[in-house]
Design an enzyme around this catalytic site. Structure first.
Site, PDB file in Angstrom:
ATOM      1  N   ARG A 123       0.809  -1.236   0.000  1.00 41.02           N
ATOM      2  CA  ARG A 123       0.000   0.000   0.000  1.00 41.02           C
ATOM      3  C   ARG A 123       0.839   1.283   0.000  1.00 41.02           C
ATOM      4  NH1 ARG A 123      -4.060  -2.848   3.151  1.00 41.02           N
ATOM      5  NH2 ARG A 123      -5.549  -3.535   1.587  1.00 41.02           N
ATOM      6  N   LYS A 145       4.143  11.679 -11.125  1.00 43.88           N
ATOM      7  CA  LYS A 145       3.327  10.844 -12.020  1.00 43.88           C
ATOM      8  C   LYS A 145       4.038   9.519 -12.206  1.00 43.88           C
ATOM      9  CE  LYS A 145       0.740  13.921 -15.051  1.00 43.88           C
ATOM     10  NZ  LYS A 145       0.616  14.418 -16.437  1.00 43.88           N
ATOM     11  N   GLU A 187      11.268  18.188 -24.252  1.00 46.72           N
ATOM     12  CA  GLU A 187      10.541  18.549 -23.016  1.00 46.72           C
ATOM     13  C   GLU A 187      11.035  19.899 -22.486  1.00 46.72           C
ATOM     14  OE1 GLU A 187       7.922  17.000 -22.092  1.00 46.72           O
ATOM     15  OE2 GLU A 187       8.103  14.873 -22.585  1.00 46.72           O
ATOM     16  N   LYS A 229       8.302  23.573 -13.886  1.00 49.77           N
ATOM     17  CA  LYS A 229       7.430  22.463 -13.511  1.00 49.77           C
ATOM     18  C   LYS A 229       6.984  22.597 -12.045  1.00 49.77           C
ATOM     19  CE  LYS A 229       6.479  17.706 -14.141  1.00 49.77           C
ATOM     20  NZ  LYS A 229       6.728  16.440 -14.771  1.00 49.77           N
ATOM     21  N   GLU A 239      -3.290  17.387 -11.467  1.00 42.74           N
ATOM     22  CA  GLU A 239      -3.720  17.692 -12.835  1.00 42.74           C
ATOM     23  C   GLU A 239      -5.226  17.903 -12.977  1.00 42.74           C
ATOM     24  OE1 GLU A 239      -1.348  15.925 -16.073  1.00 42.74           O
ATOM     25  OE2 GLU A 239      -3.247  15.595 -17.078  1.00 42.74           O
ATOM     26  N   ARG A 243      -2.026  22.023 -14.463  1.00 43.72           N
ATOM     27  CA  ARG A 243      -0.975  21.038 -14.771  1.00 43.72           C
ATOM     28  C   ARG A 243      -1.159  20.452 -16.182  1.00 43.72           C
ATOM     29  NH1 ARG A 243       1.856  16.319 -11.069  1.00 43.72           N
ATOM     30  NH2 ARG A 243       3.192  15.575 -12.741  1.00 43.72           N
ATOM     31  N   ASN A 247       1.131  18.997 -20.726  1.00 43.09           N
ATOM     32  CA  ASN A 247       0.905  17.999 -21.779  1.00 43.09           C
ATOM     33  C   ASN A 247       0.948  18.596 -23.177  1.00 43.09           C
ATOM     34  OD1 ASN A 247       0.487  15.711 -20.061  1.00 43.09           O
ATOM     35  ND2 ASN A 247      -1.414  16.681 -19.439  1.00 43.09           N
ATOM     36  N   HIS A 250       1.712  16.509 -26.256  1.00 34.18           N
ATOM     37  CA  HIS A 250       1.582  15.107 -25.843  1.00 34.18           C
ATOM     38  C   HIS A 250       0.320  14.415 -26.352  1.00 34.18           C
ATOM     39  CE1 HIS A 250       4.982  16.156 -23.401  1.00 34.18           C
ATOM     40  NE2 HIS A 250       5.086  14.930 -22.909  1.00 34.18           N
ATOM     41  N   HIS A 254       1.670  11.281 -27.786  1.00 38.16           N
ATOM     42  CA  HIS A 254       1.350   9.945 -27.269  1.00 38.16           C
ATOM     43  C   HIS A 254       0.666   9.085 -28.335  1.00 38.16           C
ATOM     44  CE1 HIS A 254       1.455  11.036 -22.686  1.00 38.16           C
ATOM     45  NE2 HIS A 254       2.641  10.808 -23.187  1.00 38.16           N
ATOM     46  N   HIS A 266       9.814   8.658 -27.141  1.00 38.84           N
ATOM     47  CA  HIS A 266       8.915   9.664 -26.566  1.00 38.84           C
ATOM     48  C   HIS A 266       9.314  11.087 -26.975  1.00 38.84           C
ATOM     49  CE1 HIS A 266       6.144  11.518 -23.784  1.00 38.84           C
ATOM     50  NE2 HIS A 266       7.137  12.202 -23.237  1.00 38.84           N
TER      51      HIS A 266
HETATM   52  N1  GLY Z   1       4.931  15.247 -17.846  1.00 38.67           N
HETATM   53  C1  GLY Z   1       3.771  15.987 -17.553  1.00 38.67           C
HETATM   54  C2  GLY Z   1       3.475  16.094 -16.101  1.00 38.67           C
HETATM   55  O1  GLY Z   1       4.274  15.677 -15.273  1.00 38.67           O
HETATM   56  O2  GLY Z   1       2.444  16.565 -15.708  1.00 38.67           O
END
Ligand code: GLY
Length: 362
Positions: A123, A145, A187, A229, A239, A243, A247, A250, A254, A266
């Site tokens: 957990r 994330k 990035e 960030k 998010e 946040r 993206n 992305h 993606h 990526h």
């Molecule tokens: N890579 C995007 C984020 O961490 O929100």
């Protein structure tokens, strides 16, 4: 009858990012002083195990700290539920207790898998990110994330689970294959595009110094990316709103990765995605053509791709966008640009505009 469970609480998930050159050697000292644990479990991949993993393992053991190393086959193809099951089985077999601490040593794939494992093992146990690739140092190791890919798309299973610390040793970039370093720049450019025009100008002016791996330039782009960030995730850890702007590039990126069966790295996919989403912004009248040109030119100077490889089916890209995590009822919502340094979230884009831009990027 009603019983109310009151779980309103303020959680403190704060942590430090430590950035420096040749700081891998200081890890045992840092762990002893600041992150004591019963066991340390280094999770890494087959490449990084050889370059840094075994040395780190011996170094920590020589400091009389109980340490184990678990590795898996390097590559995006490993970022799946089977790898997670294998790591968890190994940890359970060793009966590591809840006072164990995972050290995620490697690039983005290692960080995402190790973070996911940390979040579910008994957990949840603590973990530290030790990113060794540019993509991980400027983006994926920060913000908590975690995730794995499924055949329906990228990072569709995962958790928000913050690390206890991030240790960035910039000297590890010197052993990174050049193309991987370049992929990480997409990035960095993303961060400049969403928040900081001056940073974008810095990148334009200093790209050759950055590509020559100058220490000062590397520290600057990593520090500035982490600061941008940090500012965003402090406002929106999970998010729910701003946040989402992280993206940018992305949604298309993606989809490209998934449509290429993860053959397209990526960072390359994000580069094409950034240009695609800049062009979409232009089609909607949000972004000036001159700025789209500037973005394309910076991506090209970095030697990042700006066209869709022939082997990728364009129709599949559009289909894949409906599996995007930000999609609502199968409709993707895009992050677009109003200008360099300013992003706009939650924009619905008609399919015919996406198709037009995809055709242009062929
Ligand atoms: N890579 C995007 C984020 O961490 O929100």
């Amino acid at each position: 009858m009603k019983i109310h469970i009151d779980l309103k609480k303020t959680e403190d998930n704060s942590y430090d990012i430590i950035i420096g050159s040749r700081i891998l050697n200081r890890i045992p000292e840092i762990l002893k002083k600041e992150n004591p644990a019963d066991n340390y479990i280094i999770i890494t991949d087959s490449n990084i195990k050889e370059i840094y993993g075994k040395d780190l393992l011996n170094n920590i053991k020589n400091n009389n700290l109980q340490t184990t190393l678990i590795s898996f086959e390097a590559g995006e193809q490993s970022k799946n539920i089977n790898t997670v099951k294998e790591i968890l089985s190994e940890m359970l077999k060793n009966n590591f207790d809840r006072d164990s601490l995972i050290l995620a040593l490697g690039g983005g794939v290692v960080g995402d898998i190790a973070g996911f494992v940390a979040s579910v093992y008994k957990r949840g146990i603590r973990y530290i990110q030790i990113p060794t690739s540019l993509i991980a140092q400027v983006d994926s190791s920060i913000g908590g994330k975690t995730g794995i890919n499924t055949r329906y798309g990228k990072n569709l299973l995962g958790t928000f689970y913050q690390p206890e610390k991030v240790i960035i040793d910039t000297s590890t970039l010197k052993t990174l294959p050049k193309q991987e370093f370049i992929n990480g720049l997409s990035e960095v450019i993303k961060h400049a595009l969403i928040k900081d025009k001056d940073f974008f100008n810095f990148l334009e002016k200093n790209i050759n110094t950055i590509l020559s791996l100058n220490n000062g330039a590397l520290e600057h782009i990593i520090k500035r990316s982490c600061e941008i960030k940090k500012e965003i995730i402090e406002k929106d850890e999970k998010e729910k709103h701003c946040r989402k702007m992280l993206n940018l590039g992305h949604t298309i990126g993606h989809s490209l990765e998934s449509a290429s069966s993860y053959k397209l790295p990526h960072g390359s996919a994000v580069s094409i995605g950034l240009l695609a989403e800049a062009k979409i912004s232009g089609e909607l009248g949000l972004l000036k053509q001159a700025e789209i040109k500037q973005i394309k030119s910076l991506l090209e100077t970095c030697r990042l791709p700006t066209t869709i490889p022939e082997f990728i089916n364009l129709k599949l890209i559009i289909k894949n966008t409906s599996y995007d995590k930000k999609a609502v009822k199968g409709e993707p919502y895009y992050v677009l640009l109003e200008k360099i340094g300013k992003a706009k979230i939650g924009v619905k884009v008609p399919d015919k505009i996406i198709s037009k831009v995809m055709e242009e990027l062929k």
